[in-house]
Design a protein around this motif. Structure first.
Motif, short mmCIF file in Angstrom:
data_model
loop_
_atom_site.label_atom_id
_atom_site.label_comp_id
_atom_site.label_asym_id
_atom_site.label_seq_id
_atom_site.Cartn_x
_atom_site.Cartn_y
_atom_site.Cartn_z
N CYS A 22 0.80 -1.24 0.00
CA CYS A 22 0.00 0.00 0.00
C CYS A 22 0.83 1.28 0.00
O CYS A 22 0.31 2.34 -0.36
N TYR A 25 0.78 3.55 -3.04
CA TYR A 25 -0.45 4.30 -3.28
C TYR A 25 -0.55 5.48 -2.32
O TYR A 25 -0.89 6.59 -2.74
N ALA A 31 -1.75 5.03 -8.74
CA ALA A 31 -3.13 4.88 -8.27
C ALA A 31 -3.43 3.40 -8.07
O ALA A 31 -2.91 2.54 -8.79
N ALA A 32 -4.28 3.09 -7.11
CA ALA A 32 -4.71 1.70 -6.87
C ALA A 32 -5.38 1.18 -8.14
O ALA A 32 -6.28 1.83 -8.68
N LEU A 38 -7.77 -0.50 -3.61
CA LEU A 38 -8.05 0.81 -3.02
C LEU A 38 -8.57 0.65 -1.60
O LEU A 38 -8.15 1.36 -0.69
N SER A 41 -5.71 -0.17 0.66
CA SER A 41 -4.86 1.00 0.89
C SER A 41 -5.55 2.01 1.80
O SER A 41 -4.89 2.68 2.60
N THR A 57 -9.06 9.85 -2.00
CA THR A 57 -9.62 8.65 -2.63
C THR A 57 -11.11 8.49 -2.35
O THR A 57 -11.69 7.46 -2.65
N ARG A 121 -9.43 6.14 -12.39
CA ARG A 121 -9.09 6.05 -10.96
C ARG A 121 -10.31 5.55 -10.18
O ARG A 121 -11.43 5.97 -10.45
#
Length: 131
Positions: A22, A25, A31-32, A38, A41, A57, A121
């Motif tokens: 992680c 990110y 970007a994840a 995501l 992270s 995010t 994203r």
């Protein structure tokens, strides 16, 4: 951008180092690539108190202006279990259980989170808590 603290293993659970998991990110290096990544992270960001990443995010339609600075006080995030994840085009969901301790007492957060992808994203939209 603030650099995340170095950790030997990633808070989200895999045996990988934080930097290889992680960290990249949270540090903005990339970007994840998916909703589950995501979500993992974001869990790490909560564990490390990386509020800027959480806000960045979070989808603009549901994102708060700021996070409560006392939200992290006394919370120690101790484990994450992803129960299921699914992506369908630009929408996704991830169900997980995050374990924590507050004042020595254990607790858990069981949530089904929704995500959307915009301009390549992924963003967290919202979540439904389960008992």
């Amino acid at each position: 951008m603030a650099k995340a603290k170095a950790h030997p293993t990633c808070p989200c659970g895999p045996p990988a180092s934080f930097e290889r998991c992680c960290g990249r990110y949270l540090q903005g290096a990339e970007a994840a690539p998916g909703a589950e990544t995501l979500m993992r992270s974001r869990y790490s960001a909560y564990a490390l108190q990386h509020d800027r990443y959480l806000l960045d995010t979070w989808h603009r339609s549901t994102r708060p202006e700021a996070l409560d600075p006392n939200e992290h006080v006394g919370i120690k995030w101790i484990g994450l279990q992803v129960l299921r994840a699914s992506e369908h085009g630009d929408e996704a969901s991830v169900e997980f259980v995050a374990r924590y301790k507050i004042g020595g007492r254990a607790g858990k957060l069981h949530e089904l989170s929704r995500f959307v992808r915009e301009d390549g994203r992924w963003y967290y939209v919202d979540g439904q808590l389960h008992d």
